[in-house]
Write a protein that holds these residues in place. Structure first.
Motif, PDB file in Angstrom:
ATOM      1  N   ASN A 264      -9.734  27.304 -10.183  1.00 27.93           N
ATOM      2  CA  ASN A 264      -9.046  28.301 -11.010  1.00 27.93           C
ATOM      3  C   ASN A 264      -9.720  29.667 -10.946  1.00 27.93           C
ATOM      4  OD1 ASN A 264      -7.210  26.311 -11.871  1.00 27.93           O
ATOM      5  ND2 ASN A 264      -8.557  25.717 -13.567  1.00 27.93           N
ATOM      6  N   ILE A 265     -10.244  29.997  -9.770  1.00 24.66           N
ATOM      7  CA  ILE A 265     -10.856  31.306  -9.546  1.00 24.66           C
ATOM      8  C   ILE A 265      -9.819  32.214  -8.879  1.00 24.66           C
ATOM      9  CG2 ILE A 265     -12.699  32.552  -8.352  1.00 24.66           C
ATOM     10  CD1 ILE A 265     -14.311  29.933  -8.382  1.00 24.66           C
ATOM     11  N   ARG A 266      -9.718  33.436  -9.370  1.00 23.23           N
ATOM     12  CA  ARG A 266      -8.782  34.378  -8.760  1.00 23.23           C
ATOM     13  C   ARG A 266      -9.111  34.559  -7.274  1.00 23.23           C
ATOM     14  NH1 ARG A 266      -9.683  39.403 -12.232  1.00 23.23           N
ATOM     15  NH2 ARG A 266     -11.506  38.195 -12.897  1.00 23.23           N
ATOM     16  N   GLU A 267      -8.085  34.645  -6.454  1.00 19.70           N
ATOM     17  CA  GLU A 267      -8.284  34.699  -5.009  1.00 19.70           C
ATOM     18  C   GLU A 267      -9.122  35.903  -4.599  1.00 19.70           C
ATOM     19  OE1 GLU A 267      -5.524  34.698  -0.975  1.00 19.70           O
ATOM     20  OE2 GLU A 267      -4.796  33.711  -2.795  1.00 19.70           O
ATOM     21  N   SER A 268      -8.895  37.043  -5.232  1.00 21.05           N
ATOM     22  CA  SER A 268      -9.650  38.247  -4.875  1.00 21.05           C
ATOM     23  C   SER A 268     -11.140  38.081  -5.174  1.00 21.05           C
ATOM     24  CB  SER A 268      -9.096  39.464  -5.633  1.00 21.05           C
ATOM     25  OG  SER A 268      -9.201  39.268  -7.039  1.00 21.05           O
ATOM     26  N   ILE A 269     -11.454  37.420  -6.297  1.00 21.30           N
ATOM     27  CA  ILE A 269     -12.854  37.167  -6.657  1.00 21.30           C
ATOM     28  C   ILE A 269     -13.490  36.194  -5.676  1.00 21.30           C
ATOM     29  CG2 ILE A 269     -14.384  36.149  -8.402  1.00 21.30           C
ATOM     30  CD1 ILE A 269     -13.413  38.858  -9.246  1.00 21.30           C
ATOM     31  N   ALA A 270     -12.780  35.107  -5.365  1.00 18.21           N
ATOM     32  CA  ALA A 270     -13.307  34.108  -4.425  1.00 18.21           C
ATOM     33  C   ALA A 270     -13.537  34.724  -3.048  1.00 18.21           C
ATOM     34  CB  ALA A 270     -12.352  32.926  -4.332  1.00 18.21           C
ATOM     35  N   ASP A 271     -12.566  35.505  -2.570  1.00 18.60           N
ATOM     36  CA  ASP A 271     -12.670  36.100  -1.235  1.00 18.60           C
ATOM     37  C   ASP A 271     -13.868  37.032  -1.121  1.00 18.60           C
ATOM     38  OD1 ASP A 271     -10.428  34.764  -0.388  1.00 18.60           O
ATOM     39  OD2 ASP A 271      -9.059  36.453  -0.673  1.00 18.60           O
ATOM     40  N   PHE A 272     -14.223  37.699  -2.218  1.00 14.51           N
ATOM     41  CA  PHE A 272     -15.350  38.625  -2.177  1.00 14.51           C
ATOM     42  C   PHE A 272     -16.684  37.918  -2.410  1.00 14.51           C
ATOM     43  CE2 PHE A 272     -18.342  41.464  -4.375  1.00 14.51           C
ATOM     44  CZ  PHE A 272     -18.485  42.450  -3.414  1.00 14.51           C
ATOM     45  N   THR A 273     -16.731  37.024  -3.410  1.00 15.99           N
ATOM     46  CA  THR A 273     -18.030  36.483  -3.827  1.00 15.99           C
ATOM     47  C   THR A 273     -18.560  35.374  -2.916  1.00 15.99           C
ATOM     48  OG1 THR A 273     -16.933  34.934  -5.346  1.00 15.99           O
ATOM     49  CG2 THR A 273     -17.637  37.057  -6.248  1.00 15.99           C
ATOM     50  N   VAL A 274     -17.686  34.507  -2.414  1.00 13.51           N
ATOM     51  CA  VAL A 274     -18.174  33.353  -1.645  1.00 13.51           C
ATOM     52  C   VAL A 274     -18.936  33.783  -0.383  1.00 13.51           C
ATOM     53  CG1 VAL A 274     -17.472  31.350  -0.282  1.00 13.51           C
ATOM     54  CG2 VAL A 274     -16.561  31.671  -2.596  1.00 13.51           C
ATOM     55  N   PRO A 275     -18.387  34.690   0.448  1.00  9.23           N
ATOM     56  CA  PRO A 275     -19.183  35.133   1.607  1.00  9.23           C
ATOM     57  C   PRO A 275     -20.476  35.835   1.190  1.00  9.23           C
ATOM     58  CG  PRO A 275     -16.872  35.695   1.889  1.00  9.23           C
ATOM     59  CD  PRO A 275     -17.035  35.272   0.469  1.00  9.23           C
ATOM     60  N   LEU A 276     -20.428  36.579   0.078  1.00  6.66           N
ATOM     61  CA  LEU A 276     -21.632  37.256  -0.403  1.00  6.66           C
ATOM     62  C   LEU A 276     -22.686  36.252  -0.845  1.00  6.66           C
ATOM     63  CD1 LEU A 276     -23.091  39.898  -1.280  1.00  6.66           C
ATOM     64  CD2 LEU A 276     -21.955  39.657  -3.498  1.00  6.66           C
ATOM     65  N   PHE A 277     -22.281  35.273  -1.659  1.00  3.28           N
ATOM     66  CA  PHE A 277     -23.228  34.263  -2.144  1.00  3.28           C
ATOM     67  C   PHE A 277     -23.822  33.441  -0.993  1.00  3.28           C
ATOM     68  CE2 PHE A 277     -20.848  34.226  -6.431  1.00  3.28           C
ATOM     69  CZ  PHE A 277     -21.735  35.138  -6.971  1.00  3.28           C
ATOM     70  N   ALA A 278     -23.073  33.283   0.091  1.00  2.00           N
ATOM     71  CA  ALA A 278     -23.577  32.523   1.238  1.00  2.00           C
ATOM     72  C   ALA A 278     -24.830  33.151   1.833  1.00  2.00           C
ATOM     73  CB  ALA A 278     -22.494  32.398   2.310  1.00  2.00           C
ATOM     74  N   THR A 279     -25.011  34.465   1.597  1.00  2.00           N
ATOM     75  CA  THR A 279     -26.171  35.151   2.151  1.00  2.00           C
ATOM     76  C   THR A 279     -27.238  35.486   1.122  1.00  2.00           C
ATOM     77  OG1 THR A 279     -25.110  37.318   1.883  1.00  2.00           O
ATOM     78  CG2 THR A 279     -24.787  36.197   3.982  1.00  2.00           C
ATOM     79  N   ILE A 280     -26.881  35.555  -0.171  1.00  2.00           N
ATOM     80  CA  ILE A 280     -27.882  35.996  -1.160  1.00  2.00           C
ATOM     81  C   ILE A 280     -28.205  34.945  -2.216  1.00  2.00           C
ATOM     82  CG2 ILE A 280     -27.206  38.406  -0.847  1.00  2.00           C
ATOM     83  CD1 ILE A 280     -25.830  38.289  -3.590  1.00  2.00           C
ATOM     84  N   HIS A 281     -27.450  33.844  -2.281  1.00  2.00           N
ATOM     85  CA  HIS A 281     -27.713  32.818  -3.291  1.00  2.00           C
ATOM     86  C   HIS A 281     -28.367  31.616  -2.625  1.00  2.00           C
ATOM     87  CE1 HIS A 281     -26.257  29.395  -6.033  1.00  2.00           C
ATOM     88  NE2 HIS A 281     -27.299  29.978  -6.600  1.00  2.00           N
ATOM     89  N   LEU A 282     -29.668  31.418  -2.882  1.00  2.00           N
ATOM     90  CA  LEU A 282     -30.430  30.379  -2.194  1.00  2.00           C
ATOM     91  C   LEU A 282     -31.222  29.530  -3.178  1.00  2.00           C
ATOM     92  CD1 LEU A 282     -31.239  33.041   0.329  1.00  2.00           C
ATOM     93  CD2 LEU A 282     -30.572  30.819   1.207  1.00  2.00           C
ATOM     94  N   SER A 283     -30.532  29.047  -4.208  1.00  2.00           N
ATOM     95  CA  SER A 283     -31.215  28.263  -5.238  1.00  2.00           C
ATOM     96  C   SER A 283     -31.779  26.967  -4.679  1.00  2.00           C
ATOM     97  CB  SER A 283     -30.258  27.973  -6.399  1.00  2.00           C
ATOM     98  OG  SER A 283     -29.083  27.332  -5.947  1.00  2.00           O
ATOM     99  N   GLY A 284     -31.006  26.267  -3.850  1.00  2.00           N
ATOM    100  CA  GLY A 284     -31.473  25.012  -3.265  1.00  2.00           C
ATOM    101  C   GLY A 284     -32.672  25.223  -2.362  1.00  2.00           C
TER     102      GLY A 284
END
Length: 389
Positions: A264-284
């Motif tokens: 239930n995430i807006r498409e515009s938010i998903a399209d922007f954040t997912v590629p960004l998080f793939a490079t800057i979110h490294l919690s694991g």
């Protein structure tokens, strides 16, 4: 086979190192030690270039993003990474005295006390200190973002591509041989039983921490979006298992993006954040790096204060920005910090790399699965901001 390749080669290298190191003579072990010395020297030489190549284009590219959503996403990713590191630190500090007992490896960095020496040494002095490289990378990255320096950004992206090529075509293929030589040397010196015992225990602890942290992330995301967190995790399982196989956040982006849109995430938010998080979110990856580095330091008998380690975690969250979508990218990006802030030498760094790469795919899977939670939180916060207006 290619997807399984690196993990399989590392496991095979450890097994062969233990087997061969148990019966070959000192002369052969010294040959392995010579290769390890040369490879370790090159690794120390390339670390400043890795830092500049990863951080500069990472910060420069982020500066060209979409305003408030970029800022919110970046803060969430960094906060998640730091919280993951802190949780791993406190769990490891509390658990290691119990699960690792009195295991120590204090002689591992002194060849005269166990490990065989190489036949010769070739000096490969790094072109600059690690902290100098970090400062230069920050200055260049922030400067590119501030002046919108497209030409310089393209140069730094090309430089990053060269560094990625060095990692993919030279460092990663030779790492199993480096790990093989290290384990053969430690077996010959009678140190390997301690290392393998630590590997197994730390590995299990890290996987448990990954799972618990994903539950925490999705509990927050679910409470904000009024969804069942476990249903959300179930929806993201295809991304988890894709990352488990590919060991690459970048390669998993299409699957992560598709599954995030079922939350239930807006498409515009998903399209922007997912590629960004793939490079800057490294919690694991941060959980793994903190847990493994503490295990190596525990083996070596070193004690680091929380203040020092907190600084390391804060820097880790920045240094791994835009770590490449290749196996081992995070630990390569963090190698300079391990040397400069925690005092790791070549042998301890090699142990750290072996520990990290043995479960790199699980850390990557935790990273990308958590991206869905952060995308959902970003979506909820951006909706809240609109209602406030």
């Amino acid at each position: 086979m290619k997807r399984f390749g690196l993990l399989g080669r590392i496991i095979l290298a450890i097994i062969l190192g233990v087997l061969i190191g148990s019966f070959v003579n000192e002369g052969i072990i010294r040959l392995f030690a010579t290769f390890n010395g040369l490879f370790g020297g090159f690794l120390s030489f390339i670390i400043p270039f890795i830092i500049i190549g990863f951080i500069t284009p990472g910060i420069g590219t982020m500066g060209l993003g979409a305003g408030k959503t970029l800022g919110l996403s970046t803060i969430l990713a960094y906060a998640s990474t730091i919280i993951a590191g802190l949780i791993a630190y406190f769990v490891a500090r509390g658990a290691y005295p119990n699960i690792l007992g009195n295991q120590t490896l204090e002689s591992v960095t002194d060849p005269s006390k166990g490990l065989s020496e190489s036949y010769f040494v070739i000096e490969m002095a790094p072109p600059m200190e690690v902290m100098t490289a970090l400062l230069l990378a920050f200055v260049l990255g922030i400067g590119i973002a501030a002046i919108k320096g497209d030409k310089l950004l393209h140069v730094m992206i090309d430089f990053r591509d060269i560094i990625i090529l060095v990692i993919e075509k030279f460092i990663i293929p030779l790492l199993p041989f480096h790990i093989f030589g290290l384990f053969a040397n430690m077996t010959h010196a009678g140190q390997v039983a301690t290392i393998l015992s630590v590997f197994a225990k730390v590995f299990v602890m890290i996987i448990i921490l990954h799972i618990l942290y994903l539950i925490l992330q999705y509990s927050v995301a679910g409470s904000m979006s009024k969804q069942n967190p476990f249903r959300m995790i179930k929806q993201m399982l295809p991304a988890y298992f894709t990352a488990l196989g590919s060991q690459s956040s970048a390669a998993t982006i299409p699957v992560t993006l598709k599954q995030s849109k079922t939350l239930n995430i807006r498409e515009s938010i998903a399209d922007f954040t997912v590629p960004l998080f793939a490079t800057i979110h490294l919690s694991g990856s941060t959980i793994t790096l903190v847990s493994c580095s503490l295990a190596v330091m525990y083996l070596h008998g070193d004690a680091t204060s929380f203040g020092s380690y907190f600084q390391f975690i804060l820097m880790l969250g920045i240094t791994m920005v835009a770590a490449p979508g290749v196996p081992g990218g995070a630990v390569m990006a963090a190698a300079g910090l391990l040397e400069s802030m925690l005092g790791f030498d070549q042998t301890l760094l090699s142990l750290m790399i072996a520990l990290y790469l043995a479960q790199d795919s699980f850390g990557t899977a935790c990273n990308v699965t958590g991206d869905g939670a952060l995308a959902s939180i970003t979506n909820s916060l951006s909706k809240f901001g609109k209602h406030q207006k």
